[in-house]
Design a protein around this motif. Structure first.
Motif, PDB file in Angstrom:
ATOM      1  N   ASN A  37      21.515   7.729  10.298  1.00  0.00           N
ATOM      2  CA  ASN A  37      20.567   6.749  10.825  1.00  0.00           C
ATOM      3  C   ASN A  37      19.247   6.781  10.065  1.00  0.00           C
ATOM      4  O   ASN A  37      18.636   5.735   9.817  1.00  0.00           O
ATOM      5  N   ARG A  38      18.792   7.960   9.681  1.00  0.00           N
ATOM      6  CA  ARG A  38      17.557   8.070   8.904  1.00  0.00           C
ATOM      7  C   ARG A  38      17.718   7.379   7.557  1.00  0.00           C
ATOM      8  O   ARG A  38      16.811   6.666   7.094  1.00  0.00           O
ATOM      9  N   MET A  39      18.860   7.569   6.913  1.00  0.00           N
ATOM     10  CA  MET A  39      19.085   6.910   5.635  1.00  0.00           C
ATOM     11  C   MET A  39      19.081   5.397   5.795  1.00  0.00           C
ATOM     12  O   MET A  39      18.483   4.672   4.987  1.00  0.00           O
ATOM     13  N   VAL A  40      19.716   4.890   6.843  1.00  0.00           N
ATOM     14  CA  VAL A  40      19.749   3.446   7.077  1.00  0.00           C
ATOM     15  C   VAL A  40      18.349   2.919   7.377  1.00  0.00           C
ATOM     16  O   VAL A  40      17.938   1.884   6.858  1.00  0.00           O
ATOM     17  N   ALA A  41      17.608   3.627   8.216  1.00  0.00           N
ATOM     18  CA  ALA A  41      16.261   3.183   8.569  1.00  0.00           C
ATOM     19  C   ALA A  41      15.355   3.090   7.345  1.00  0.00           C
ATOM     20  O   ALA A  41      14.479   2.222   7.264  1.00  0.00           O
ATOM     21  N   ASP A  42      15.566   3.963   6.374  1.00  0.00           N
ATOM     22  CA  ASP A  42      14.728   3.995   5.173  1.00  0.00           C
ATOM     23  C   ASP A  42      15.285   3.174   4.021  1.00  0.00           C
ATOM     24  O   ASP A  42      14.624   3.026   2.983  1.00  0.00           O
ATOM     25  N   ALA A  43      16.512   2.634   4.166  1.00  0.00           N
ATOM     26  CA  ALA A  43      17.235   2.080   3.023  1.00  0.00           C
ATOM     27  C   ALA A  43      16.495   0.937   2.344  1.00  0.00           C
ATOM     28  O   ALA A  43      16.404   0.884   1.108  1.00  0.00           O
ATOM     29  N   ALA A  44      15.971  -0.007   3.103  1.00  0.00           N
ATOM     30  CA  ALA A  44      15.265  -1.133   2.481  1.00  0.00           C
ATOM     31  C   ALA A  44      14.034  -0.640   1.738  1.00  0.00           C
ATOM     32  O   ALA A  44      13.733  -1.106   0.624  1.00  0.00           O
ATOM     33  N   GLY A  45      13.313   0.300   2.337  1.00  0.00           N
ATOM     34  CA  GLY A  45      12.146   0.857   1.653  1.00  0.00           C
ATOM     35  C   GLY A  45      12.514   1.567   0.368  1.00  0.00           C
ATOM     36  O   GLY A  45      11.790   1.490  -0.633  1.00  0.00           O
ATOM     37  N   VAL A  46      13.653   2.254   0.364  1.00  0.00           N
ATOM     38  CA  VAL A  46      14.125   2.910  -0.857  1.00  0.00           C
ATOM     39  C   VAL A  46      14.426   1.879  -1.933  1.00  0.00           C
ATOM     40  O   VAL A  46      14.060   2.041  -3.099  1.00  0.00           O
ATOM     41  N   VAL A  94      23.308  -4.241  -0.016  1.00  0.00           N
ATOM     42  CA  VAL A  94      22.204  -4.317  -0.971  1.00  0.00           C
ATOM     43  C   VAL A  94      21.256  -3.133  -0.800  1.00  0.00           C
ATOM     44  O   VAL A  94      20.930  -2.439  -1.771  1.00  0.00           O
ATOM     45  N   ALA A  95      20.797  -2.894   0.410  1.00  0.00           N
ATOM     46  CA  ALA A  95      19.889  -1.768   0.634  1.00  0.00           C
ATOM     47  C   ALA A  95      20.624  -0.442   0.699  1.00  0.00           C
ATOM     48  O   ALA A  95      20.258   0.531   0.034  1.00  0.00           O
ATOM     49  N   LEU A  96      21.689  -0.394   1.498  1.00  0.00           N
ATOM     50  CA  LEU A  96      22.344   0.883   1.776  1.00  0.00           C
ATOM     51  C   LEU A  96      22.981   1.485   0.532  1.00  0.00           C
ATOM     52  O   LEU A  96      22.995   2.710   0.363  1.00  0.00           O
ATOM     53  N   SER A  97      23.496   0.634  -0.363  1.00  0.00           N
ATOM     54  CA  SER A  97      24.145   1.164  -1.559  1.00  0.00           C
ATOM     55  C   SER A  97      23.173   1.927  -2.444  1.00  0.00           C
ATOM     56  O   SER A  97      23.561   2.888  -3.114  1.00  0.00           O
ATOM     57  N   MET A  98      21.919   1.514  -2.466  1.00  0.00           N
ATOM     58  CA  MET A  98      20.946   2.191  -3.327  1.00  0.00           C
ATOM     59  C   MET A  98      20.546   3.547  -2.762  1.00  0.00           C
ATOM     60  O   MET A  98      20.214   4.473  -3.513  1.00  0.00           O
ATOM     61  N   SER A  99      20.602   3.681  -1.436  1.00  0.00           N
ATOM     62  CA  SER A  99      20.324   4.981  -0.822  1.00  0.00           C
ATOM     63  C   SER A  99      21.544   5.897  -0.873  1.00  0.00           C
ATOM     64  O   SER A  99      21.466   7.037  -1.353  1.00  0.00           O
ATOM     65  N   LEU A 100      22.674   5.412  -0.391  1.00  0.00           N
ATOM     66  CA  LEU A 100      23.876   6.239  -0.398  1.00  0.00           C
ATOM     67  C   LEU A 100      24.305   6.545  -1.824  1.00  0.00           C
ATOM     68  O   LEU A 100      24.749   7.662  -2.117  1.00  0.00           O
TER      69      LEU A 100
END
Length: 429
Positions: A101-110, A372-378
């Motif tokens: 959940n933390r990764m998802v919450a931050d994903a767009a910012g990342v 789009v967002a989540l792939s860059m974090s994961l």
């Protein structure tokens, strides 16, 4: 069914900067980490590994931006595909669920942070993402999403009926907004990220489709038509275009075809009534409905077909009707002047996957519409994992064996032909 005409320029490509294509692989090379797949997941994995101090080679079968990463709608969203934070905690347990959940919450910012770090012009607009509700049931679900993310500490806000309808320019019962989110030109992002990787020392080979993998003592050798790469660690980031490179892997996901369409640039008078403040929007209907402006103030939306005969004409007409109904300010059905399509992947439970296929061979991805967002974090976490900076137990998702989709051939056909049923359900709700 899922082939994409990636050589014909589409809106995102026509409005992005150009980039010189990297040379195809020639001969036999060695590296520390090999990444197969040049979409957002693969490039982010290459970045995570390179930032960890190891040598990285990336193979792309066609050209950077030719597949889902460069052809989607461009919404950059910090939210799950369907579930709430508590539902992910229930599925994964408190420790891993909270981490995910933390990764998802931050994903767009990342994602926006990568654009800033590498000075990438992706036509980015970080003015938030709104998810409005059109029924009492979806309103209650939207309130649950808002309340849980608010309690988690995410920067979200609730919009009542008047505010949601005014901001969007279409009648809704209310909704919620995620403020670190927004929209981009996704093709421009792929080009910018590829150039950044090359500056960071990652070797990219385009038009270098991985055809087979051979197990070696202490590593793997991946073959293309014109060469091979040997590495102790290999990341498969092929997602919707996963073929037969690893037995059974393509049966763990369902490829899904969608299209995008865009209007002419809208005048200021219309923009004062439609998507006020330039947010990204996608509502809660079963049949996809989403929209945002591009750099030149075109309204970009899209959808799905049950049958793909005369797809461009049908797609333009479908989106034109939808926009005419959704936004009364048009005074009719707007002309759609751009059309293109792409393919992404879904899984039944809408949870991304991390598979360990063998010692030093991993697969990660499948975002079910939130890539789009989540792939860059994961992706960066996968790269750190491959470089030895993360253990299985430190990853934001459980690392598992492959999970084949039950009755895979039937599931693929149903998923790509259920849009008429979704539209019927939306009308009944």
């Amino acid at each position: 069914m899922f082939e994409v005409d990636w050589k014909t320029p589409h809106l995102w490509r026509k409005t992005a900067r150009s980039r010189e294509t990297a040379p195809a692989l020639q001969g036999d090379l060695k590296t520390d980490v090999l990444v197969v797949g040049g979409g957002f997941t693969g490039m982010a994995a290459a970045l995570g590994a390179r930032d960890s101090g190891v040598g990285v080679i990336l193979l792309e079968g066609n050209e950077i931006g030719s597949a889902a990463s460069g052809r989607n709608n461009g919404l950059v969203i910090s939210h799950h595909s369907k579930a709430s934070p508590s539902e992910f905690e229930a599925a994964y347990g408190k420790t891993v669920g909270t981490r995910y959940n933390r990764m998802v919450a931050d994903a767009a910012g990342v994602a926006f942070g990568l654009m800033q770090r590498f000075n990438i012009d992706a036509h980015q607009v970080q003015e938030g993402w709104i998810q409005p509700a059109h029924t009492e049931a979806t309103l209650a679900r939207a309130r649950q999403f808002h309340d849980e993310w608010k309690a988690f500490g995410a920067n979200v806000s609730w919009l009542d009926r008047a505010e949601a309808s005014t901001r969007i320019g279409s009648p809704y019962l209310g909704g919620w907004m995620v403020h670190n989110s927004g929209h981009i030109n996704p093709f421009a992002m792929t080009i910018g990220l590829a150039a950044a990787l090359e500056r960071e020392g990652v070797t990219i080979h385009e038009n270098s489709r991985a055809e087979r993998i051979e197990r070696l003592e202490g590593g793997w050798r991946v073959f293309t038509a014109t060469g091979s790469v040997t590495a102790p660690e290999v990341v498969l980031a092929t997602n919707a275009l996963t073929g037969d490179i690893w037995p059974g892997l393509k049966k763990t996901l369902v490829p899904f075809k969608v299209f995008q369409a865009a209007t002419n640039p809208l005048p200021e008078a219309l923009r004062a009534k439609i998507l006020v403040g330039n947010p990204a929007v996608s509502d809660m209907r079963s049949d996809l409905r989403y929209f945002h402006y591009d750099r030149d103030n075109r309204l970009v939306s899209g959808g799905t077909h049950t049958f793909w005969l005369n797809e461009a004409d049908c797609g333009r007409a479908k989106v034109s009707r939808m926009l005419g109904k959704a936004f009364r300010a048009f005074g009719g059905e707007p002309e759609m002047v751009e059309y293109w399509h792409g393919t992404f992947a879904v899984v039944p439970d809408r949870r991304p996957r991390l598979y360990r296929l063998g010692p030093g061979l991993v697969f990660g991805g499948v975002y079910s519409g939130r890539g789009v967002a989540l792939s860059m974090s994961l992706g960066q976490e996968i790269g750190r994992w491959a470089a030895g900076r993360r253990s299985d137990g430190q990853m934001p998702l459980p690392v598992t064996d492959m999970k084949p989709v039950p009755f895979h051939p039937i599931a693929v056909q149903i998923a790509n032909r259920m849009h008429a049923w979704n539209r019927l359900q939306d009308r009944r709700s």
